[in-house]
Design a protein around this motif. Structure first.
Motif: not given
Lengths: 229, 308
Positions: A35-57
């Motif tokens: 749900f951060a695929n199109f636009r993202r709030s600062q909170l969403q951007a922070d969460l995407v960054g935190i989860f990135r090692p798992y979700t990107e891999f």
């Protein structure tokens, strides 16, 4: 679903609790990135960054992949056009073109092989329209130009990302000069990015950007090469 | 019942807990997971075969995107990287073609259900490696395909309609009749799939083309990427509008109605039209097929058996 009701032993209960926790963590990560695929709030951007090692891999994060498919002219087809010339030590305007290659030049339209070229042309166009990303675009243009020059025994090339504007469904709304009966006419093509790529005297491949988006008008001639030199 | 009363919270906790356990931890027939495995394997094969003509042109040391170029781009972007691809270690055409042949064999083994526990994990690593090797080439398909393969690794995807079945029988190993692991894997595909649909629908709402009913026209007006010319449909603007609105409505309603027993068959039937038509007008056939595989995960075993 066919079922056997979950009768649990104490050990199983602990196992289910652990699995439940893992499911909650996993789905939290998945929902946050989707749900951060199109636009993202600062909170969403922070969460995407935190989860990135798992979700990107595991590629759960589609990043900004355009699942909406189209929102209008921005998503019109882009291709990469490469004009090839025989000599690298001479400006292309004084040479006769060997050939012009339009990527994709091969592949099956149903399997996704051609779409990779469209995706690359999109990236070239997006980076190319931003002055800040000149270095990125230069790396891509150099690499594309080098491969095509090597394939065709050329020493210089003009690499372009060209967007073909789509026709409206109602052709009576077309601007004058756009032929209604030929949606592939050159008038519909807009150069998004354009660069000279050539082998220098040391055998290194050099790249010089010509123009970015907004600096080049829709072409009016019949040949991509004819209108830009 | 008063929200401030302790009884309310106790009943809420117990109700949610028992529903949660029933949803995730009910043992089910692994047949639907096996069907998803076959579909995912076929889409993976299609995905890998689509690289046949261009593998070395993209990834070889003299290709368009050799490892050094990707590393250069990543360093310019300045972002840390959590991507894995064994294809970064090989850049000679012979090496790439040999690895590609092995990758195709792995996907074939997964499709046939041979050593599924191993081949599902290896096929996932293959797909991740191809898409992480050059992310600028990836599109809508790869995240959906990776998701399906990831969940197949979690359940007994080779317990039905697989070469593993006679192999396990010969070795005297147990094949589960009912499996909680199969349910967890299927439920994860369902929940993740429903979230994908919600995202598809919501992002379309941002665009004027989907509100204005022009989006399908815009897709089939793309003269480079469209596989067939359907531009004669411009003479039927209401059809194009209806087609556009159907896609948006379907994607927005799917995450809600797919959980309803009566609405589910209808949603799945409409899904066949929506995805095949999108594949037809955009050429994104592997992506459309992958989404149809996601839809298959919603068909329970009893429905599959009653059909056969």
């Amino acid at each position: 679903m066919a079922s056997q009701s979950p009768e649990k032993s104490p050990d199983q209960s602990i196992l289910f609790s652990i699995i439940s926790l893992l499911i909650v963590i996993h789905l939290t990560c998945v929902f946050a990135v989707l749900f951060a695929n199109f636009r993202r709030s600062q909170l969403q951007a922070d969460l995407v960054g935190i989860f990135r090692p798992y979700t990107e891999f595991f590629q759960f994060d589609p990043q900004f992949t355009e699942y909406f498919l189209t929102h209008g002219a921005e998503q019109d087809d882009r291709v990469i056009v490469v004009d090839l010339y025989p000599r690298g030590d001479e400006h292309v305007s004084t040479q006769e073109m060997i050939k012009s290659v339009v990527l994709p030049d091969r592949g099956n339209p149903w399997t996704g092989s051609r779409r990779r070229y469209f995706n690359l042309a999109d990236v070239l166009g997006i980076y190319g329209s931003s002055e800040q990303d000149d270095d990125l675009t230069a790396v891509l243009a150099r690499s594309i130009g080098k491969r095509l020059m090597d394939e065709n025994n050329a020493r210089a090339a003009v690499v372009r990302s060209v967007q073909r504007m789509s026709q409206p469904a109602d052709v009576s709304t077309l601007f004058p000069g756009f032929p209604p009966d030929d949606p592939t006419a050159p008038q519909y093509d807009v150069v998004i990015y354009e660069a000279d790529v050539f082998y220098d005297d040391d055998g290194q491949v050099q790249v010089n950007k010509r123009a970015g988006r907004g600096e080049v008008a829709p072409r009016q001639g019949t040949s991509p090469a004819a209108n830009n030199r | 019942m008063n929200i401030l009363s302790a009884r309310y919270w106790q009943e809420l906790s117990e109700g949610v807990g028992s529903s949660w356990n029933r949803f995730w931890f009910t043992a089910v027939d692994p047949l639907p997971l096996a069907i998803v495995r076959i579909g995912t394997g076929l889409v993976t094969l299609l995905y890998l075969l689509s690289f046949n003509s261009d593998l070395t042109r993209w990834f070889a040391d003299n290709g368009i995107l050799p490892p050094a170029v990707i590393r250069n781009l990543e360093s310019l972007q300045g972002a840390s990287n959590y991507q894995f691809s064994y294809l970064f270690w090989f850049d000679q055409p012979g090496q790439l073609m040999a690895l590609h042949a092995v990758a195709i064999l792995l996907a074939l083994a997964l499709t046939l259900g041979l050593l599924t526990r191993v081949t599902s994990v290896l096929t996932l690593l293959v797909v991740l490696s191809y898409s992480h090797r050059a992310h600028m080439l990836t599109g809508q398909l790869e995240p959906v395909l990776s998701m399906l393969l990831f969940y197949l690794c979690l359940g007994p995807a080779g317990a039905r309609a697989a070469l593993d079945v006679p192999l396990y029988r010969r070795l005297g190993w147990k094949i589960p009749e009912q499996s909680i692991g199969a349910n967890v894997a299927l439920r994860l595909i369902q929940v993740h799939g429903a979230a994908l649909y919600a995202m598809f629908g919501l992002t379309k709402l941002f665009g004027e083309a989907w509100w204005g009913g022009e989006a399908v026209w815009l897709l089939l007006a793309q003269t480079h990427s469209r596989p067939i010319d359907l531009s004669w449909l411009r003479n039927f603007p209401r059809v194009l509008n209806a087609w556009t609105h159907l896609i948006v409505a379907y994607e927005l309603l799917f995450p809600v109605l797919i959980w309803n027993r009566l609405a589910r068959p209808l949603m799945l039937a409409i899904g066949v039209f929506v995805w095949l038509s999108l594949g037809l007008i955009t050429g994104m056939v592997p992506y459309a097929l992958a989404m149809l595989v996601v839809n298959r995960a919603f068909i329970p075993a009893e429905d599959l058996r009653s059909r056969s």
